[in-house]
Design an enzyme around this catalytic site. Structure first.
Site, PDB file in Angstrom:
ATOM      1  N   ASP A 201       0.834  -1.197   0.000  1.00 43.58           N
ATOM      2  CA  ASP A 201       0.000   0.000   0.000  1.00 43.58           C
ATOM      3  C   ASP A 201       0.876   1.258   0.000  1.00 43.58           C
ATOM      4  O   ASP A 201       1.863   1.330   0.746  1.00 43.58           O
ATOM      5  CB  ASP A 201      -0.868  -0.032   1.269  1.00 43.58           C
ATOM      6  N   GLU A 250      14.124 -15.875  -0.158  1.00 48.04           N
ATOM      7  CA  GLU A 250      14.511 -16.999   0.705  1.00 48.04           C
ATOM      8  C   GLU A 250      13.440 -18.077   0.726  1.00 48.04           C
ATOM      9  O   GLU A 250      13.691 -19.212   1.096  1.00 48.04           O
ATOM     10  CB  GLU A 250      14.643 -16.513   2.154  1.00 48.04           C
TER      11      GLU A 250
HETATM   12  C1  BGC Z   1      -5.433   2.288  -0.410  1.00 48.53           C
HETATM   13  C2  BGC Z   1      -6.575   3.095   0.057  1.00 48.53           C
HETATM   14  C3  BGC Z   1      -6.193   3.679   1.409  1.00 48.53           C
HETATM   15  C4  BGC Z   1      -4.872   4.437   1.337  1.00 48.53           C
HETATM   16  C5  BGC Z   1      -4.298   4.664   2.698  1.00 48.53           C
HETATM   17  C6  BGC Z   1      -4.436   3.399  -0.628  1.00 48.53           C
HETATM   18  O1  BGC Z   1      -3.653   3.391  -1.564  1.00 48.53           O
HETATM   19  O2  BGC Z   1      -5.671   1.558  -1.573  1.00 48.53           O
HETATM   20  O3  BGC Z   1      -7.758   2.376   0.121  1.00 48.53           O
HETATM   21  O4  BGC Z   1      -7.189   4.562   1.814  1.00 48.53           O
HETATM   22  O5  BGC Z   1      -3.929   3.716   0.624  1.00 48.53           O
HETATM   23  O6  BGC Z   1      -3.843   3.465   3.236  1.00 48.53           O
END
Ligand code: BGC
Length: 515
Positions: A201, A250
């Site tokens: 993310d 790994e």
């Molecule tokens: C996720 C979102 C989220 C944000 C903060 C993004 O890229 O896909 O849904 O709100 O990151 O974590």
């Protein structure tokens, strides 16, 4: 399969709170997902990317993690996770989990410890705290991506902390070795449990420019389609991935990292995909592109050229839990659905990996009329409703024609579904020729039987249309309103997203021909 499964896979995104609710609390769960694995197997997907299911106060639907090694009780527990993973593997489906390393929840033990500790303490060093000089003036002009300032004061008013997203999502300080050690340990925790990889993310956000300088303009930054900023796409972020790659190597089983990295060019994105970094990075260019031959072609050419430069597969996306569903983006109704199917079929014939967002295989539209009182996306609240937010693509799936929440769960769903979604349910579409579900099933099966090896553009069949040979089939895509002649592209039609009549492919359609 090519040598590596992840170079040409179809990967299905499950958004756990909205997929299937086995315990009847109105929110999806892991047992619900497990019960639907046969459906995913019948769809023909190679892997699932599971949005976060970890312990979380759910201020941002789980992208605010309070414990990276625990499952949120709303979704189940670690035993449920292990069972779901075992069943997915038994069905030949791999599972990628969602790692959120840019920020934790404010309820994470580290942030709670930081709040309890003094300014300048090692506990505060794990985040970005700055002294309050003037209570009206934050340390810089950065704005939260969800709206409002990116800085909030501690209760005693002595320090600010940084949050690029909601105030409940404080940004971690990746200059701190403890943060590195912790995430390496979290990676190992899930790799040891047998996951096949991680979606990362905000993979472009962890490293901030030295001194946290102001951004240009008023500090407002959109994550979607943004350009570089002092908190996005900083070169230092690549060191993190170079330290992670040996860890995943790994482990056996050809496991992967996929980056959510918003960059201002395909070239910058491809840097994340150098051989000692990550395996895939979502290409969001087609999410942003208007439905036109010229725009799609440009995005496709640029992705192919740049990813070839680093030897990485292209990674195509049309919808996910953050953007308006593509049926609606393309105009909604019959037209939107026809175009959405055409675009999906196009993606499935490109070389590389294709991500499918849950419900697109049913032809679900964005729900635009959710009342304010049911909305949960922090964007809606932090902008005072000026931005409607992302709840409309997160409405729970309809599984049956009738019944409570159309078979999503026994006791309704956390967001209300449109009254006409029974007709879009998996039950209503299963086995019905011409349904969107059967279209997806056929397209995915045909893609596997006709693996793309490259892309050579052929003569355009019309003004807003293009054609290409992917090494295994010929695809013709008509973005325009008028039908285009396709007789010259092949004799055997493998699949057409709308019927070809008298040698003409209707507007908003894709056809595949045998070579
Ligand atoms: C996720 C979102 C989220 C944000 C903060 C993004 O890229 O896909 O849904 O709100 O990151 O974590």
């Amino acid at each position: 399969m090519s040598e590596h499964w992840w170079r040409d896979a179809v990967i299905y995104q499950v958004y756990p709170r909205s997929f299937a609710d086995a315990d009847g609390d109105g929110m999806g769960d892991l047992e619900g997902i497990r019960s639907r694995i046969p459906y995913l197997a019948a769809l023909g997907v190679d892997a699932v990317w599971l949005s976060p299911c970890f312990a979380s106060p759910q201020k941002d639907a789980g992208y605010d993690v309070s414990d990276y090694r625990r499952i949120d009780p709303r979704f189940g527990d670690l035993d449920d996770f292990d069972r779901m993973l075992a069943d997915a593997h038994a069905a030949g489906i791999r599972l990628i989990v969602d790692l959120v390393p840019n920020h934790t929840s404010s309820e994470h033990a580290w942030f709670q410890a930081a709040l309890a500790a003094a300014p300048g303490s090692p506990e505060r060093e794990r985040y970005h705290f700055r002294d309050v000089v003037d209570p009206e003036v934050p340390p810089n002009n950065w704005q939260s991506i969800f709206g409002g300032p990116a800085w909030t004061k501690t209760d005693d008013g002595k320090q600010w902390y940084l949050h690029l997203f909601d105030a409940s999502q404080p940004d971690l300080n990746w200059d701190n070795p403890e943060v590195h050690a912790e995430f390496q340990s979290v990676l190992r925790f899930w790799l040891d449990r047998g996951v096949d990889g991680f979606r990362i993310d905000v993979a472009h956000g962890m490293v901030k420019a030295d001194g946290l300088p102001d951004t240009g303009g008023d500090g407002t930054i959109e994550m979607i389609g943004t350009t570089q900023a002092p908190f996005f796409d900083q070169d230092g972020v690549h060191d993190i991935y170079r330290s992670w790659r040996p860890i995943i190597e790994e482990y056996d089983g050809d496991r992967i990292f996929v980056a959510e990295a918003w960059t201002d060019s395909a070239e910058r994105r491809s840097l994340y995909l150098r051989p000692d970094e990550l395996h895939q990075a979502f290409n969001f260019d087609l999410v942003l592109a208007p439905f036109s031959a010229a725009d799609f072609r440009k995005a496709i050419d640029s992705e192919i050229a740049n990813n070839a430069g680093v030897g990485a597969p292209c990674t195509w996306v049309l919808s996910n839990h953050d953007v308006q569903r593509h049926v609606t983006r393309y105009g909604g109704g019959e037209l939107g659905l026809a175009r959405a199917k055409a675009a999906t079929q196009l993606l499935l014939s490109l070389p590389g990996v294709v991500y499918v967002y849950q419900g697109e295989e049913l032809g679900l539209n964005e729900v635009l009329d959710l009342p304010a009182e049911v909305r949960e996306d922090p964007t809606f609240f932090r902008t005072g409703g000026a931005q409607i937010g992302r709840d409309g693509c997160r409405v729970p799936l309809p599984w049956t024609r009738e019944g409570s929440s159309f078979g999503f769960g026994a006791n309704g769903s956390w967001l209300p579904q449109p009254a006409d979604w029974g007709a879009l349910s998996a039950e209503a579409e299963d086995g019905v020729p011409g349904s969107t579900l059967e279209f997806y099933r056929s397209a995915i099966a045909l893609r596997k039987a006709h693996k793309a090896t490259g892309l050579t553009w052929l003569a355009d069949p019309g003004e807003d249309a293009f054609a290409f040979d992917n090494g295994a089939l010929v695809a013709v895509v008509n973005f325009g309103a008028e039908p285009v002649p396709v007789a010259g592209y092949g004799t055997e039609v493998l699949l057409a997203s709308s019927p070809i009549t008298d040698g003409l492919l209707p507007g908003g359609s894709t056809a595949w021909f045998n070579k």
